[in-house]
Write a protein that holds these residues in place. Structure first.
Motif, PDB file in Angstrom:
ATOM      1  N   PHE A 172      43.285  34.202  45.586  1.00 27.93           N
ATOM      2  CA  PHE A 172      42.131  33.846  46.417  1.00 27.93           C
ATOM      3  C   PHE A 172      42.405  34.211  47.876  1.00 27.93           C
ATOM      4  O   PHE A 172      41.549  34.787  48.556  1.00 27.93           O
ATOM      5  CB  PHE A 172      41.842  32.350  46.297  1.00 27.93           C
ATOM      6  N   VAL A 173      43.614  33.881  48.353  1.00 25.60           N
ATOM      7  CA  VAL A 173      43.986  34.192  49.735  1.00 25.60           C
ATOM      8  C   VAL A 173      44.147  35.692  49.923  1.00 25.60           C
ATOM      9  O   VAL A 173      43.665  36.278  50.902  1.00 25.60           O
ATOM     10  CB  VAL A 173      45.289  33.469  50.119  1.00 25.60           C
ATOM     11  N   ASN A 174      44.803  36.354  48.961  1.00 21.23           N
ATOM     12  CA  ASN A 174      45.180  37.747  49.163  1.00 21.23           C
ATOM     13  C   ASN A 174      44.082  38.750  48.848  1.00 21.23           C
ATOM     14  O   ASN A 174      44.155  39.887  49.325  1.00 21.23           O
ATOM     15  CB  ASN A 174      46.440  38.057  48.354  1.00 21.23           C
ATOM     16  N   LEU A 175      43.074  38.382  48.080  1.00 29.11           N
ATOM     17  CA  LEU A 175      41.969  39.302  47.868  1.00 29.11           C
ATOM     18  C   LEU A 175      41.258  39.602  49.188  1.00 29.11           C
ATOM     19  O   LEU A 175      40.847  40.742  49.447  1.00 29.11           O
ATOM     20  CB  LEU A 175      40.977  38.729  46.845  1.00 29.11           C
ATOM     21  N   PHE A 176      41.145  38.582  50.027  1.00 28.20           N
ATOM     22  CA  PHE A 176      40.544  38.795  51.349  1.00 28.20           C
ATOM     23  C   PHE A 176      41.400  39.764  52.168  1.00 28.20           C
ATOM     24  O   PHE A 176      40.878  40.691  52.807  1.00 28.20           O
ATOM     25  CB  PHE A 176      40.410  37.469  52.088  1.00 28.20           C
ATOM     26  N   LEU A 177      42.737  39.555  52.146  1.00 26.58           N
ATOM     27  CA  LEU A 177      43.631  40.418  52.916  1.00 26.58           C
ATOM     28  C   LEU A 177      43.636  41.847  52.366  1.00 26.58           C
ATOM     29  O   LEU A 177      43.695  42.820  53.131  1.00 26.58           O
ATOM     30  CB  LEU A 177      45.051  39.844  52.897  1.00 26.58           C
ATOM     31  N   ILE A 178      43.566  41.971  51.038  1.00 29.08           N
ATOM     32  CA  ILE A 178      43.532  43.309  50.433  1.00 29.08           C
ATOM     33  C   ILE A 178      42.255  44.042  50.837  1.00 29.08           C
ATOM     34  O   ILE A 178      42.284  45.234  51.182  1.00 29.08           O
ATOM     35  CB  ILE A 178      43.648  43.207  48.896  1.00 29.08           C
ATOM     36  N   LEU A 179      41.136  43.356  50.800  1.00 29.82           N
ATOM     37  CA  LEU A 179      39.870  43.980  51.216  1.00 29.82           C
ATOM     38  C   LEU A 179      39.931  44.436  52.665  1.00 29.82           C
ATOM     39  O   LEU A 179      39.443  45.522  53.019  1.00 29.82           O
ATOM     40  CB  LEU A 179      38.718  42.987  51.021  1.00 29.82           C
ATOM     41  N   LEU A 180      40.557  43.626  53.500  1.00 30.33           N
ATOM     42  CA  LEU A 180      40.703  43.988  54.909  1.00 30.33           C
ATOM     43  C   LEU A 180      41.582  45.219  55.064  1.00 30.33           C
ATOM     44  O   LEU A 180      41.266  46.136  55.838  1.00 30.33           O
ATOM     45  CB  LEU A 180      41.306  42.813  55.687  1.00 30.33           C
ATOM     46  N   ASP A 181      42.680  45.284  54.300  1.00 29.85           N
ATOM     47  CA  ASP A 181      43.604  46.414  54.409  1.00 29.85           C
ATOM     48  C   ASP A 181      43.036  47.695  53.797  1.00 29.85           C
ATOM     49  O   ASP A 181      43.343  48.790  54.268  1.00 29.85           O
ATOM     50  CB  ASP A 181      44.939  46.070  53.720  1.00 29.85           C
ATOM     51  N   VAL A 182      42.228  47.563  52.762  1.00 25.42           N
ATOM     52  CA  VAL A 182      41.677  48.734  52.086  1.00 25.42           C
ATOM     53  C   VAL A 182      40.461  49.292  52.813  1.00 25.42           C
ATOM     54  O   VAL A 182      40.322  50.500  52.993  1.00 25.42           O
ATOM     55  CB  VAL A 182      41.315  48.388  50.618  1.00 25.42           C
ATOM     56  N   THR A 183      39.579  48.389  53.254  1.00 27.36           N
ATOM     57  CA  THR A 183      38.315  48.838  53.863  1.00 27.36           C
ATOM     58  C   THR A 183      38.327  48.844  55.387  1.00 27.36           C
ATOM     59  O   THR A 183      37.514  49.518  56.015  1.00 27.36           O
ATOM     60  CB  THR A 183      37.161  47.937  53.396  1.00 27.36           C
ATOM     61  N   GLY A 184      39.234  48.064  55.986  1.00 25.94           N
ATOM     62  CA  GLY A 184      39.242  47.953  57.441  1.00 25.94           C
ATOM     63  C   GLY A 184      38.097  47.106  57.956  1.00 25.94           C
ATOM     64  O   GLY A 184      37.771  47.155  59.150  1.00 25.94           O
ATOM     65  N   LYS A 185      37.522  46.319  57.087  1.00 28.57           N
ATOM     66  CA  LYS A 185      36.388  45.470  57.456  1.00 28.57           C
ATOM     67  C   LYS A 185      36.657  44.024  57.039  1.00 28.57           C
ATOM     68  O   LYS A 185      37.260  43.788  55.992  1.00 28.57           O
ATOM     69  CB  LYS A 185      35.113  45.971  56.796  1.00 28.57           C
ATOM     70  N   PRO A 186      36.224  43.058  57.848  1.00 29.34           N
ATOM     71  CA  PRO A 186      35.490  43.209  59.119  1.00 29.34           C
ATOM     72  C   PRO A 186      36.369  43.814  60.214  1.00 29.34           C
ATOM     73  O   PRO A 186      37.513  43.403  60.407  1.00 29.34           O
ATOM     74  CB  PRO A 186      35.076  41.781  59.467  1.00 29.34           C
ATOM     75  N   GLU A 187      35.808  44.781  60.897  1.00 26.15           N
ATOM     76  CA  GLU A 187      36.556  45.605  61.839  1.00 26.15           C
ATOM     77  C   GLU A 187      37.156  44.820  62.992  1.00 26.15           C
ATOM     78  O   GLU A 187      38.226  45.167  63.498  1.00 26.15           O
ATOM     79  CB  GLU A 187      35.639  46.702  62.374  1.00 26.15           C
ATOM     80  N   PHE A 188      36.501  43.744  63.428  1.00 21.16           N
ATOM     81  CA  PHE A 188      37.002  43.008  64.593  1.00 21.16           C
ATOM     82  C   PHE A 188      38.349  42.347  64.311  1.00 21.16           C
ATOM     83  O   PHE A 188      39.102  42.029  65.237  1.00 21.16           O
ATOM     84  CB  PHE A 188      35.979  41.965  65.047  1.00 21.16           C
ATOM     85  N   LEU A 189      38.693  42.156  63.033  1.00 18.13           N
ATOM     86  CA  LEU A 189      39.978  41.540  62.705  1.00 18.13           C
ATOM     87  C   LEU A 189      41.154  42.502  62.867  1.00 18.13           C
ATOM     88  O   LEU A 189      42.309  42.071  62.945  1.00 18.13           O
ATOM     89  CB  LEU A 189      39.951  41.001  61.269  1.00 18.13           C
ATOM     90  N   LEU A 190      40.867  43.799  62.947  1.00 13.94           N
ATOM     91  CA  LEU A 190      41.939  44.788  63.068  1.00 13.94           C
ATOM     92  C   LEU A 190      42.668  44.668  64.404  1.00 13.94           C
ATOM     93  O   LEU A 190      43.805  45.144  64.539  1.00 13.94           O
ATOM     94  CB  LEU A 190      41.375  46.199  62.903  1.00 13.94           C
TER      95      LEU A 190
END
Length: 292
Positions: free
Chosen positions: A103-121
């Motif tokens: 549950f925690v890491n699916l969010f992180l994986i989506l961020l690392d794969v898609t770069g979205k939401p962009e402001f978190l980069l």
């Protein structure tokens, strides 16, 4: 005779007068300092105790107000397993740990794969590393983590359950009190810190690093799931065992163990996320530890 010794300036005389002040005046100043220190420290303690009691009171009110809710949810789980202690401790624990971690890491994986939401980069610690993450490496990491969680994790969980039985396991329908859970969590944190420190230090022995721990360091810019990306032996020794120490020492209720495992998994995911998100502990030191 030095210039300082021979000086007859008014400033020197004042300094000399202070230097030869009567013993009584020194005692008075000393007592006055003690009084001020006691006042400052005492005031700080009063504020601290009042704040602590206020926070504890509010937490207890929340726990009490929501106690029926949590008790009801735990009752449903307990009934679903028909009160079977083995199944609750093995399969209940497995699916809880598995669910919380992904549950925690699916969010992180989506961020690392898609770069979205962009402001978190903007919170990425190592700029331009793993954005986007290499999908082949990610797939390999996911497979190793799943292997550790299942092929390694389940048998180890069965072994630890046998140790728990010797210690005396608590798996009742009634949940522990709020104050006791807080006490146990403190012990869990201390025990885990000691256990992880020494097991991790052992893994940096040249032989063990070369043959075991080096796998974990393949990711010099880690992502969340790398917390469980390790050699099977290291996963058992450094990931599972330190987290088990506290509950074993305290003989904790299985529900308290589940709360602790959720906090520990969220913490290790954050430590390996590669991001320093606002309001969360900084993982920068551990992130650069992987660079070495």
């Amino acid at each position: 005779m030095s210039y300082a010794e021979g000086s007859c300036s008014p400033l020197h005389r004042v300094g000399a007068a202070q230097a030869i002040a009567p013993p009584q005046s020194k005692i008075v100043r000393f007592i006055d300092s003690i009084r001020k220190s006691v006042f400052i420290i005492g005031s700080a303690l009063i504020v601290f105790i009042a704040f602590r009691n206020s926070v504890t009171w509010h937490c207890q009110q929340f726990w009490g107000a929501s106690g029926d809710f949590w008790q009801a949810q735990w009752g449903k789980i307990y009934d679903w397993f028909e009160g079977d202690v083995f199944n609750i401790n093995i399969w209940g624990t497995f699916f809880w740990i598995f669910g919380v971690f992904w549950f925690v890491n699916l969010f992180l994986i989506l961020l690392d794969v898609t770069g979205k939401p962009e402001f978190l980069l903007q919170y990425k610690i190592q700029d331009a590393k793993n954005i986007p993450v290499d999908k082949k490496r990610l797939r390999s990491a996911v497979l190793r983590v799943l292997f550790n969680q299942t092929v390694v994790g389940i048998p180890v969980q069965v072994l630890l359950y046998q140790l728990f039985k010797l210690r005396g396991i608590i798996c009742t329908r009634e949940l522990p009190t709020f104050s006791w859970v807080l006490c146990e969590l403190l012990v869990f944190i201390l025990a885990e810190e000691v256990g992880f420190y020494y097991s991790h230090r052992l893994m940096h022995h040249p032989y063990l690093y070369k043959h075991i721990h080096k796998i974990h360091h393949e990711w010099t810019a880690p992502i969340g799931i790398i917390g469980l990306y390790a050699h099977p032996l290291e996963h058992a020794m450094s990931n599972i065992f330190p987290g088990f120490l506290g509950p074993f020492i305290m003989g904790s209720h299985v529900a308290t163990c589940w709360l602790w495992y959720a906090l520990a998994l969220a913490s290790t995911s954050n430590a390996h996320s590669g991001y320093h998100f606002p309001f969360l502990p900084s993982p920068e030191a551990h992130d650069f530890h992987h660079v070495k």
